[in-house]
Design a protein around this motif. Structure first.
Motif, short mmCIF file in Angstrom:
data_model
loop_
_atom_site.label_atom_id
_atom_site.label_comp_id
_atom_site.label_asym_id
_atom_site.label_seq_id
_atom_site.Cartn_x
_atom_site.Cartn_y
_atom_site.Cartn_z
N ASP A 158 -56.87 37.20 -37.34
CA ASP A 158 -57.35 37.97 -36.20
C ASP A 158 -56.27 37.96 -35.11
OD1 ASP A 158 -58.85 39.36 -34.45
OD2 ASP A 158 -60.51 37.93 -34.34
N SER A 159 -55.16 38.61 -35.43
CA SER A 159 -53.98 38.52 -34.56
C SER A 159 -54.27 39.05 -33.16
CB SER A 159 -52.82 39.30 -35.18
OG SER A 159 -53.20 40.63 -35.45
N GLU A 160 -55.08 40.10 -33.07
CA GLU A 160 -55.33 40.69 -31.76
C GLU A 160 -56.03 39.69 -30.83
OE1 GLU A 160 -56.58 44.83 -32.62
OE2 GLU A 160 -57.18 44.80 -30.51
N SER B 105 -55.82 32.93 -39.79
CA SER B 105 -55.86 32.88 -38.33
C SER B 105 -55.30 31.56 -37.80
CB SER B 105 -57.29 33.07 -37.82
OG SER B 105 -57.69 34.42 -37.96
N CYS B 106 -55.61 30.44 -38.49
CA CYS B 106 -55.04 29.14 -38.10
C CYS B 106 -53.51 29.22 -38.14
CB CYS B 106 -55.50 28.03 -39.04
SG CYS B 106 -57.27 27.69 -38.99
N VAL C 109 -47.78 30.13 -35.93
CA VAL C 109 -46.57 30.96 -36.00
C VAL C 109 -46.30 31.63 -34.65
CG1 VAL C 109 -45.63 33.09 -37.01
CG2 VAL C 109 -46.67 31.37 -38.49
N SER C 110 -47.37 32.15 -34.03
CA SER C 110 -47.15 32.89 -32.78
C SER C 110 -46.95 31.97 -31.59
CB SER C 110 -48.30 33.87 -32.52
OG SER C 110 -49.54 33.20 -32.46
N THR C 111 -47.72 30.88 -31.49
CA THR C 111 -47.59 30.06 -30.29
C THR C 111 -46.26 29.30 -30.26
OG1 THR C 111 -48.87 28.26 -31.31
CG2 THR C 111 -50.06 29.77 -29.87
N ALA D 9 -45.76 36.62 -40.47
CA ALA D 9 -46.74 37.21 -39.56
C ALA D 9 -47.37 38.45 -40.19
CB ALA D 9 -46.09 37.56 -38.23
N ALA D 10 -46.53 39.28 -40.82
CA ALA D 10 -47.04 40.49 -41.49
C ALA D 10 -48.02 40.12 -42.59
CB ALA D 10 -45.87 41.29 -42.06
N ASP D 11 -47.65 39.15 -43.43
CA ASP D 11 -48.54 38.71 -44.51
C ASP D 11 -49.88 38.20 -43.94
OD1 ASP D 11 -46.45 39.25 -46.18
OD2 ASP D 11 -46.05 37.18 -46.76
N LEU D 12 -49.79 37.41 -42.88
CA LEU D 12 -51.01 36.80 -42.33
C LEU D 12 -51.94 37.86 -41.75
CD1 LEU D 12 -49.42 33.62 -40.70
CD2 LEU D 12 -50.91 33.70 -42.73
N ILE D 13 -51.36 38.88 -41.11
CA ILE D 13 -52.21 39.96 -40.59
C ILE D 13 -52.90 40.66 -41.76
CG2 ILE D 13 -52.24 42.15 -39.32
CD1 ILE D 13 -49.82 41.07 -37.70
#
Lengths: 318, 318
Positions: free
Chosen positions: B183-185, B148-149, B154-156, B174-178
């Protein structure tokens, strides 16, 4: 009959001429998925066409370069792509084709199974994800243009990887498509990062009129014909306004209420977490996905709001 | 000395106690990357801490569960993460540590190479992408919290996969982390899909004050202390306002101009296509990336606008 990806691939490879049907009020997924299939299969010297009952907005033009939109042949296979129900085909296409659809490729759980054969993946974020796997299953090459068609479907149906339907598969397919030459930068700029000044003005007016209900858990934003007139905004580019009400803190159900030219209101619902937008809309005669659904109500705006709030309250409790 | 990922992994694995330093005015990437490393290395019974000179906004609290923020030990290794220059550490950390930084992990092309050893990947969209590969290189497990960290970083740093720095690698990570349980959502909801009512009100005021220059190719949106006062919005959550001016059709350079408590103005530039935001800001004493850069100017708002427009015109031509 429910079929799997292999049967779907076989049907397409066997047909000599194929008509792909998109849903009316077309979006990036129905158009991107249908044109991607058309491009891929055209390479096998098949006759293909892609039809949509509504005018296709200019920003999708790149998908149709080299694709026929006129059906001047007797299609051996008629395929609906991303169309949950024949009523969504639009009036002309519905009259002409609704009884004749051989194959349906769709990711809506609400699919009415109207076609002779249906390949359905309700967990797929977009039809484009399914079509990407289908083209790979058929072992057909994916051109830059085809990759761009698919990237448009993958990105627009997930709010550019923001909606909760986004999965690891979504991201991996996006990665593949960028490597295959999808023009992701310009697609994202066109569909997510560009507002006309008229649109920006409409957005400000709409935000100013947004009202809260059910203790702030529901936000409803009206989009009236008057606002369109005053801002000069174009009707066709307002889909993403639907995401704004849900963004306000505490809102579980965000609604845009778009006045139609005949005076009816088209409600677009976006929900957070476990709230089921399609269940709310289904009770009013509409449908869609869990996180995003819609319904058209032929009543006044006040009645429309009252009915929606009533059904939303049933869903989210007091 | 410029080093590679292998040397970086060796340094971290050899150290018994490590202090990670984040940049001031912290964001999801500096905090997510530093805390991810701290979580991963803590599992090896090392003493670790993560320090940031500024108060850490509450929405990042989840990253720090189990991580020390007080340096009550003599660190064997001091590591700056996502920090291009020691001046960005903040005043206290700069005074205390700027001469002592052993290792720097960064993705800013403008990195000043102030550390004894620097692992730099200017093509990486975020430091978090580098750190993900680094943790894998060290063969350490990635917990849900660590994932999640990293997903936050990656997203921000990519505007949730919208900015042009997004690559196939970004999507695959991103796929690996999900899959690893990020907690991508909830991360996307917190950082991209939630506006407080006060923030929504500030946004409307700011959009109303946006002005266009250079024939509509530059848009400047002021954010004054008065607007903050009137809306009740919090200073800490305004980074994403920076993307709004660039979204208007025809705008190549979008600028937000945020009045600081001392009367200075912090300009945040966002550009399209080939326009180099960091070159414009560098000429005024600031820095950043090609598509996103910033500079603080200690002059009046009118002077600030005039200087910016002058430098922007030099960059984009007449």
């Amino acid at each position: 009959m429910i079929i799997e990806i292999e049967n779907c691939a076989d049907s397409l490879l066997e047909a000599q001429s194929i008509l792909f049907l998109c849903h009316a009020h077309p979006d990036g997924d129905t158009l991107g998925s249908a044109t991607a299939l058309a491009h891929a299969l055209k390479g096998l010297d098949k006759t293909v066409a892609v039809m949509c009952d509504d005018k296709i907005p200019q920003r999708f033009d790149f998908m149709f370069v080299g694709i026929k939109q006129v059906v001047d042949f007797e299609p051996g296979l008629i395929v609906a792509v991303d169309v949950a129900d024949t009523s969504l085909l639009g009036r002309n296409a519905q009259l002409k084709y609704s009884e004749k659809i051989d194959l349906c490729i769709d990711h809506h759980a609400s699919n009415k199974l109207y076609a002779s054969a249906v390949w359905l993946e309700p967990d797929s974020a977009s039809a484009a994800e399914m079509v990407y796997n289908l083209i790979k299953k058929m072992e057909l090459p994916i051109s830059k243009q085809t990759a761009s068609c698919l990237f448009t479907g993958v990105s627009t149906d997930t709010g550019c990887f923001r909606f909760s339907n986004t999965t690891p598969r979504t991201h991996r397919i996006a990665a593949d498509l960028i490597e295959l030459g999808a023009d992701s930068e310009s697609i994202i700029q066109t569909f997510f990062e560009t507002k006309s000044r008229a649109y920006a003005s409409l957005e400000r007016m709409a935000l100013d009129e947004m009202q809260f209900y059910l203790g702030g858990r529901c936000a409803i934003m009206p989009l009236t014909r008057a606002m369109f007139g005053k801002s000069g905004a174009d009707d066709s580019d307002t889909d993403r306004l639907a995401n704004l009400p849900r963004q306000v803190e505490g809102v579980l159900v965000g609604v845009t209420l778009k006045e139609q030219s005949d005076g009816a209101f088209k409600a677009s619902l976006r929900t957070h977490g476990d709230v089921d937008a399609s269940a709310i809309c289904a009770r009013l005669g509409g449908g869609g996905h869990k996180g995003a659904a819609g319904v058209t109500l032929n009543v006044s705006m006040a009645q429309c709001i009252s009915r929606l709030v009533e059904e939303i309250e049933k869903e989210i409790g007091e």
